[in-house]
Design a protein around this motif. Structure first.
Motif, PDB file in Angstrom:
ATOM      1  N   ARG A   1       0.822  -1.218   0.000  1.00 56.58           N
ATOM      2  CA  ARG A   1       0.000   0.000   0.000  1.00 56.58           C
ATOM      3  C   ARG A   1       0.854   1.265   0.000  1.00 56.58           C
ATOM      4  NH1 ARG A   1      -2.118   3.740   3.297  1.00 56.58           N
ATOM      5  NH2 ARG A   1      -1.052   2.924   5.151  1.00 56.58           N
ATOM      6  N   LYS A   2       1.874   1.277   0.864  1.00 53.17           N
ATOM      7  CA  LYS A   2       2.713   2.469   1.002  1.00 53.17           C
ATOM      8  C   LYS A   2       3.812   2.569  -0.057  1.00 53.17           C
ATOM      9  CE  LYS A   2       2.358   3.376   5.987  1.00 53.17           C
ATOM     10  NZ  LYS A   2       3.128   3.458   7.254  1.00 53.17           N
ATOM     11  N   TYR A   3       4.329   1.410  -0.453  1.00 53.43           N
ATOM     12  CA  TYR A   3       5.499   1.414  -1.349  1.00 53.43           C
ATOM     13  C   TYR A   3       5.276   0.444  -2.519  1.00 53.43           C
ATOM     14  CZ  TYR A   3       7.070   3.062   3.211  1.00 53.43           C
ATOM     15  OH  TYR A   3       7.163   3.720   4.418  1.00 53.43           O
ATOM     16  N   PRO A   4       4.235   0.667  -3.317  1.00 54.77           N
ATOM     17  CA  PRO A   4       3.891  -0.278  -4.392  1.00 54.77           C
ATOM     18  C   PRO A   4       4.970  -0.406  -5.466  1.00 54.77           C
ATOM     19  CG  PRO A   4       2.671   1.769  -4.631  1.00 54.77           C
ATOM     20  CD  PRO A   4       3.337   1.836  -3.302  1.00 54.77           C
ATOM     21  N   ASN A   5       5.798   0.615  -5.604  1.00 54.20           N
ATOM     22  CA  ASN A   5       6.827   0.594  -6.652  1.00 54.20           C
ATOM     23  C   ASN A   5       8.204   0.235  -6.117  1.00 54.20           C
ATOM     24  OD1 ASN A   5       4.940   1.482  -8.638  1.00 54.20           O
ATOM     25  ND2 ASN A   5       5.161   3.581  -7.879  1.00 54.20           N
ATOM     26  N   SER A   6       8.268  -0.148  -4.878  1.00 47.76           N
ATOM     27  CA  SER A   6       9.560  -0.488  -4.293  1.00 47.76           C
ATOM     28  C   SER A   6       9.980  -1.896  -4.690  1.00 47.76           C
ATOM     29  CB  SER A   6       9.501  -0.383  -2.767  1.00 47.76           C
ATOM     30  OG  SER A   6       8.739  -1.455  -2.229  1.00 47.76           O
ATOM     31  N   GLU A   7      11.245  -2.187  -4.502  1.00 48.17           N
ATOM     32  CA  GLU A   7      11.763  -3.519  -4.836  1.00 48.17           C
ATOM     33  C   GLU A   7      11.258  -4.591  -3.885  1.00 48.17           C
ATOM     34  OE1 GLU A   7      16.051  -4.002  -3.749  1.00 48.17           O
ATOM     35  OE2 GLU A   7      15.885  -1.860  -3.244  1.00 48.17           O
ATOM     36  N   TYR A   8      10.633  -4.162  -2.793  1.00 48.91           N
ATOM     37  CA  TYR A   8      10.155  -5.126  -1.802  1.00 48.91           C
ATOM     38  C   TYR A   8       8.699  -5.523  -2.026  1.00 48.91           C
ATOM     39  CZ  TYR A   8      14.304  -3.029   0.174  1.00 48.91           C
ATOM     40  OH  TYR A   8      15.574  -2.555   0.336  1.00 48.91           O
ATOM     41  N   ALA A   9       8.018  -4.832  -2.917  1.00 51.10           N
ATOM     42  CA  ALA A   9       6.601  -5.094  -3.151  1.00 51.10           C
ATOM     43  C   ALA A   9       6.380  -6.500  -3.736  1.00 51.10           C
ATOM     44  CB  ALA A   9       6.017  -4.033  -4.078  1.00 51.10           C
ATOM     45  N   VAL A  10       7.239  -6.909  -4.643  1.00 56.69           N
ATOM     46  CA  VAL A  10       7.089  -8.227  -5.271  1.00 56.69           C
ATOM     47  C   VAL A  10       7.253  -9.335  -4.233  1.00 56.69           C
ATOM     48  CG1 VAL A  10       8.060  -9.833  -6.956  1.00 56.69           C
ATOM     49  CG2 VAL A  10       7.865  -7.407  -7.521  1.00 56.69           C
ATOM     50  N   SER A  11       8.288  -9.195  -3.404  1.00 55.54           N
ATOM     51  CA  SER A  11       8.506 -10.197  -2.350  1.00 55.54           C
ATOM     52  C   SER A  11       7.354 -10.198  -1.352  1.00 55.54           C
ATOM     53  CB  SER A  11       9.824  -9.911  -1.632  1.00 55.54           C
ATOM     54  OG  SER A  11      10.050 -10.845  -0.606  1.00 55.54           O
ATOM     55  N   ALA A  12       6.832  -9.017  -1.062  1.00 52.24           N
ATOM     56  CA  ALA A  12       5.707  -8.928  -0.123  1.00 52.24           C
ATOM     57  C   ALA A  12       4.485  -9.654  -0.673  1.00 52.24           C
ATOM     58  CB  ALA A  12       5.378  -7.456   0.150  1.00 52.24           C
ATOM     59  N   LYS A  13       4.223  -9.514  -1.959  1.00 58.54           N
ATOM     60  CA  LYS A  13       3.077 -10.199  -2.570  1.00 58.54           C
ATOM     61  C   LYS A  13       3.240 -11.709  -2.499  1.00 58.54           C
ATOM     62  CE  LYS A  13       1.889  -6.473  -5.791  1.00 58.54           C
ATOM     63  NZ  LYS A  13       1.877  -6.033  -7.216  1.00 58.54           N
ATOM     64  N   ALA A  14       4.447 -12.178  -2.743  1.00 57.10           N
ATOM     65  CA  ALA A  14       4.689 -13.623  -2.674  1.00 57.10           C
ATOM     66  C   ALA A  14       4.480 -14.140  -1.251  1.00 57.10           C
ATOM     67  CB  ALA A  14       6.111 -13.928  -3.140  1.00 57.10           C
ATOM     68  N   LYS A  15       4.923 -13.370  -0.276  1.00 59.67           N
ATOM     69  CA  LYS A  15       4.744 -13.773   1.114  1.00 59.67           C
ATOM     70  C   LYS A  15       3.272 -13.730   1.523  1.00 59.67           C
ATOM     71  CE  LYS A  15       9.180 -12.975   3.424  1.00 59.67           C
ATOM     72  NZ  LYS A  15      10.047 -13.215   2.268  1.00 59.67           N
ATOM     73  N   ILE A  16       2.517 -12.785   0.967  1.00 65.62           N
ATOM     74  CA  ILE A  16       1.082 -12.725   1.253  1.00 65.62           C
ATOM     75  C   ILE A  16       0.409 -14.012   0.796  1.00 65.62           C
ATOM     76  CG2 ILE A  16      -1.095 -11.620   0.576  1.00 65.62           C
ATOM     77  CD1 ILE A  16       0.421  -8.942   0.587  1.00 65.62           C
ATOM     78  N   GLU A  17       0.766 -14.479  -0.393  1.00 71.37           N
ATOM     79  CA  GLU A  17       0.186 -15.726  -0.894  1.00 71.37           C
ATOM     80  C   GLU A  17       0.554 -16.903   0.003  1.00 71.37           C
ATOM     81  OE1 GLU A  17      -2.076 -16.256  -3.331  1.00 71.37           O
ATOM     82  OE2 GLU A  17      -2.153 -14.070  -3.245  1.00 71.37           O
ATOM     83  N   GLY A  18       1.795 -16.899   0.479  1.00 64.24           N
ATOM     84  CA  GLY A  18       2.211 -17.961   1.389  1.00 64.24           C
ATOM     85  C   GLY A  18       1.438 -17.936   2.693  1.00 64.24           C
ATOM     86  N   ALA A  19       1.198 -16.729   3.208  1.00 62.96           N
ATOM     87  CA  ALA A  19       0.450 -16.588   4.463  1.00 62.96           C
ATOM     88  C   ALA A  19      -1.016 -16.959   4.271  1.00 62.96           C
ATOM     89  CB  ALA A  19       0.573 -15.154   4.982  1.00 62.96           C
TER      90      ALA A  19
END
Length: 299
Positions: free
Chosen positions: A172-190
């Motif tokens: 939400r806060k940093y959609p264009n950051s390099e961490y957004a992709v990893s965050a999405k993958a972790k969301i799916e895992g959770a």
């Protein structure tokens, strides 16, 4: 001449100043000899005389910071490194080094498995430096700390929900950051973990022959966690549960939806055989909640 008169005569030969100096020397000698033999009070006094000067000496911020990096990278001593980074903040609280050290403190705590300390330091960083280029990484460290503590499906999943919330905050806060992709993958895992929890409870109810309760659990998987790996089994279990209580229309729909969306799934083969054993064929009721759910998500 008497001894008394000899003593008086001997002393009278000394100047008055010399007598005073000698008396003071004798008194001082007696005092110093008595100190080690004295009680607690004199011992404390002796310590004051012999104590070293421990006056605080401020060190350069970059020196302390680099010592922290050395302890972290070379010695792999995350706890000691964290203390060094915290010392930078203590001695130079408003410097750029303090800002960097706060983030490194969070990182060192994360690497050392001290997730609570990581969350505390990273949260403080995001609060104090929301516009910093590194704020996205600090937010990601918070989320990763929660994610790495996700328990197995047999336990309460409160930590999993916190991880999802923190990971979504990264996007939400940093959609264009390099961490957004990893965050999405972790969301799916959770989310897969939460679906697994629902499946685990559903199987328990199936063993107890509480089919209605089991259906509610499997329904949650189908409606809330359609993109997880558990949805195929959930549709089969729905086929199984509906057949057990005689709601054959929903059983046929569950098998048909499973076949349409996952034709190569082993769960579809089991669902197909189960329906066939009742003299039926998989047949989708377009008005069923299962059919509507899968049309809505476009599977």
């Amino acid at each position: 001449m008497s001894a008394q008169r000899m003593t008086r005569g001997y002393l009278s030969g000394w100047p008055k100043a010399s007598i005073s100096a000698r008396a003071l020397l004798q008194a001082a000698t007696f005092f110093l000899l008595a100190l080690p033999l004295g009680g607690c009070g004199t011992g404390a006094l002796w310590d004051k005389f012999t104590a070293k000067d421990d006056t605080f000496v401020e060190e350069p911020a970059d020196k302390i910071y680099n010592e922290g990096l050395y302890l972290m990278n070379e010695k792999k001593d995350m706890k000691a490194a964290t203390k060094k980074f915290e010392e930078v903040d203590r001695q130079h609280p408003y410097s750029e080094w303090a800002r960097k050290s706060l983030l490194m403190s969070a990182y060192a705590s994360y690497q050392g498995g001290d997730y609570d300390s990581c969350i505390g330091a990273a949260t403080r960083y995001v609060t104090l430096h929301p516009g910093s280029p590194d704020a996205a990484y600090a937010q990601y460290l918070i989320a990763a700390s929660h994610y790495d503590q996700i328990p197995d499906i047999s336990r309460d999943q409160g930590r999993t929900e916190k991880a999802i919330a923190a990971l979504e905050e990264v996007n939400r806060k940093y959609p264009n950051s390099e961490y957004a992709v990893s965050a999405k993958a972790k969301i799916e895992g959770a989310r897969d973990q939460l679906a697994g929890k629902e499946m685990n409870v559903g199987r328990y109810y199936m063993q107890k022959r509480d089919y209605t309760a089991a259906i509610n659990r499997y329904k949650a998987v189908v409606t809330q966690y359609q993109t997880t790996r558990h949805v195929e089994e959930a549709l089969f279990r729905l086929t199984e549960a509906y057949m057990a209580i005689g709601i054959v229309g929903e059983a046929q729909t569950a098998a048909a939806v499973l076949g349409h969306n996952f034709p190569d799934s082993r769960w579809y083969k089991d669902a197909y055989n189960l329906v066939k054993s009742g003299g039926l064929e998989p047949s989708e009721n377009q008005g069923s909640w299962m059919s509507r759910t899968f049309k809505k998500i476009g599977l």
